[in-house]
Scaffold this active site. Structure first.
Site, mmCIF file in Angstrom:
data_model
loop_
_atom_site.group_PDB
_atom_site.id
_atom_site.type_symbol
_atom_site.label_atom_id
_atom_site.label_comp_id
_atom_site.label_asym_id
_atom_site.label_seq_id
_atom_site.Cartn_x
_atom_site.Cartn_y
_atom_site.Cartn_z
ATOM 1 N N GLY A 124 37.230 40.555 29.002
ATOM 2 C CA GLY A 124 38.130 41.698 29.061
ATOM 3 C C GLY A 124 38.769 41.830 30.432
ATOM 4 N N TYR A 125 39.804 41.048 30.675
ATOM 5 C CA TYR A 125 40.518 41.095 31.948
ATOM 6 C C TYR A 125 41.928 41.650 31.760
ATOM 7 C CZ TYR A 125 37.150 38.440 34.845
ATOM 8 O OH TYR A 125 36.061 38.038 35.572
ATOM 9 N N GLU A 244 36.581 28.536 35.916
ATOM 10 C CA GLU A 244 37.235 28.385 34.616
ATOM 11 C C GLU A 244 37.748 26.970 34.387
ATOM 12 O OE1 GLU A 244 40.103 31.129 31.829
ATOM 13 O OE2 GLU A 244 40.304 31.252 33.992
ATOM 14 N N SER A 369 50.080 32.879 34.993
ATOM 15 C CA SER A 369 51.401 32.263 34.838
ATOM 16 C C SER A 369 51.707 31.305 35.989
ATOM 17 C CB SER A 369 52.477 33.353 34.782
ATOM 18 O OG SER A 369 52.602 33.984 36.044
#
Length: 390
Positions: A124-125, A244, A369
């Site tokens: 939940g970011y 990640e 992005s």
């Protein structure tokens, strides 16, 4: 780093390959949610979850493996075209974070269940208006009393597999009136809270719905499930994001290689490979993929670099987009047609190349992005002046 696979690594590869060949047969057709959860439990039962966890604080039912062994497992899993992992968030992101920032009780409570494949997690970011610019998030977590825990209110978006997760690790603002990365905390929240947590799938243009909106309406989080201390959430969250893109990047590249091979085959079948510009593009895709692999292997053996994950994301995001575009090009006019004749009441369907093309449009957006990745490199690596922020 001199990254080479030795005899022990090759023996481990044979073991992994044999296990996958034996166990995938029974689970190959089980593509439903219950089937995928059963597959996670199968992996956990034989110790294949958490190979790379730091064992300083003990073991949690998973087997040990060197860095090379982790690469071997990730590559063999991808080559076998095994099911997409539901447990990725818990195994590769949360578990190393708890080993680094959690306390003994948190590790004892959550790590064994992750290692057994029994509890699934989501992240939940991102929020509306706080995606790549995560520090502007507004979800609030308010203390419910002395030692009583937190009451969470807010909205998260693009939450992968939230509709299947048992728990969510999230970033919330615990200090009222705080700004940017100050006053944030990292909390572990159970998803089974009817009336307090609502999950709404987001239908993508590819037809899939793996992402979700998640609404928290006074959801509870226990005080013991605060990781790293109140107000230290930004530090914990950034450390998690740094994990990640590790060994899993190499497995991702195995999948990319399979997609590229398929596009090359299509180009040969359609005759597009005879066209010099198309042939040049195919060769460039192959050369760039090899370069990404060598770079990933190199950075695995180095100290963590603030710019390495951002550079890797920039490379593979655009590479995969170009591959999707190339797949459409080599198919020609056939790329604009669905695989089936349309009839009233029949859902619109896409073939593999069309789905790949449409999904890849998001590759330069999700996970940070391209614009944000370039800013990270500029500010944290090159030392350029920071962009003005409100």
């Amino acid at each position: 780093m001199d990254f080479a696979f030795g005899p022990e690594d090759e023996a481990f590869r044979r073991e992994a390959r044999a296990w996958l060949a034996e166990n995938l047969t029974a689970h190959r057709a089980a593509d439903s949610a219950p089937g995928r959860r059963a597959w996670e439990r199968r992996l956990g039962a034989d110790g294949w979850i958490g190979l790379g966890w730091d064992r300083t604080h003990g073991t949690y039912g998973n087997r040990a493996a060197t860095l090379a062994g982790q690469v071997v497992w990730a590559e063999e899993y991808a080559r076998a075209q095994a099911p997409a992992r539901l447990g990725h968030m818990g195994e590769n992101l949360l578990a190393p974070t708890l080993l680094a920032h959690g306390d003994a009780n948190q590790r004892r409570r959550f790590l064994p269940a992750i290692a057994r494949g029994e509890e699934l997690w989501c992240q939940g970011y991102s929020e509306p208006g706080a995606g790549s610019d995560l520090a502007s998030l507004r979800t609030a977590a308010v203390r419910t009393g002395a030692g009583g825990g937190y009451r969470i209110t807010g909205q998260k978006i693009w939450t992968s597999h939230a509709h299947e997760a048992d728990w969510c690790f999230l970033l919330a603002r615990t200090t009222e009136g705080s700004h940017r990365h100050h006053g944030l905390s990292f909390l572990l929240v159970p998803m089974d809270q009817p009336g307090r947590i609502e999950v709404r799938p987001i239908r993508q243009m590819s037809g899939d719905a793996d992402f979700n909106e998640v609404f928290f309406d006074g959801a509870d989080a226990h005080a013991d499930h605060l990781v790293g201390g109140e107000g230290n959430g930004w530090r914990v969250a950034m450390d998690l994001l740094g994990r990640e893109r590790g060994v899993s990047t190499l497995a991702q590249q195995i999948g990319f290689a399979a997609e590229l091979t398929h596009v090359i085959r299509l180009a040969l079948e359609t005759g597009a490979a005879a066209e010099p510009v198309t042939r040049d593009r195919l060769v460039r895709q192959w050369a760039e993929l090899r370069t990404m692999r060598w770079n990933a292997l190199r950075t695995l053996g180095e100290a963590r670099d603030a710019g390495a994950p951002s550079a890797a994301k920039l490379l593979w995001g655009r590479w995969h987009q170009r591959l999707g575009e190339l797949a459409m090009q080599v198919r020609g006019r056939a790329a604009t047609l669905g695989p089936y004749d349309w009839s009233p009441g029949r859902p619109y369907e896409l073939d593999a190349e069309q789905r790949q093309f449409l999904f890849s449009r998001a590759d330069t957006i999700y996970g940070g992005s391209d614009e944000i990745q370039r800013t990270v490199i500029a500010e944290r690596v090159l030392g350029l002046p920071k962009e003005p922020r409100p």
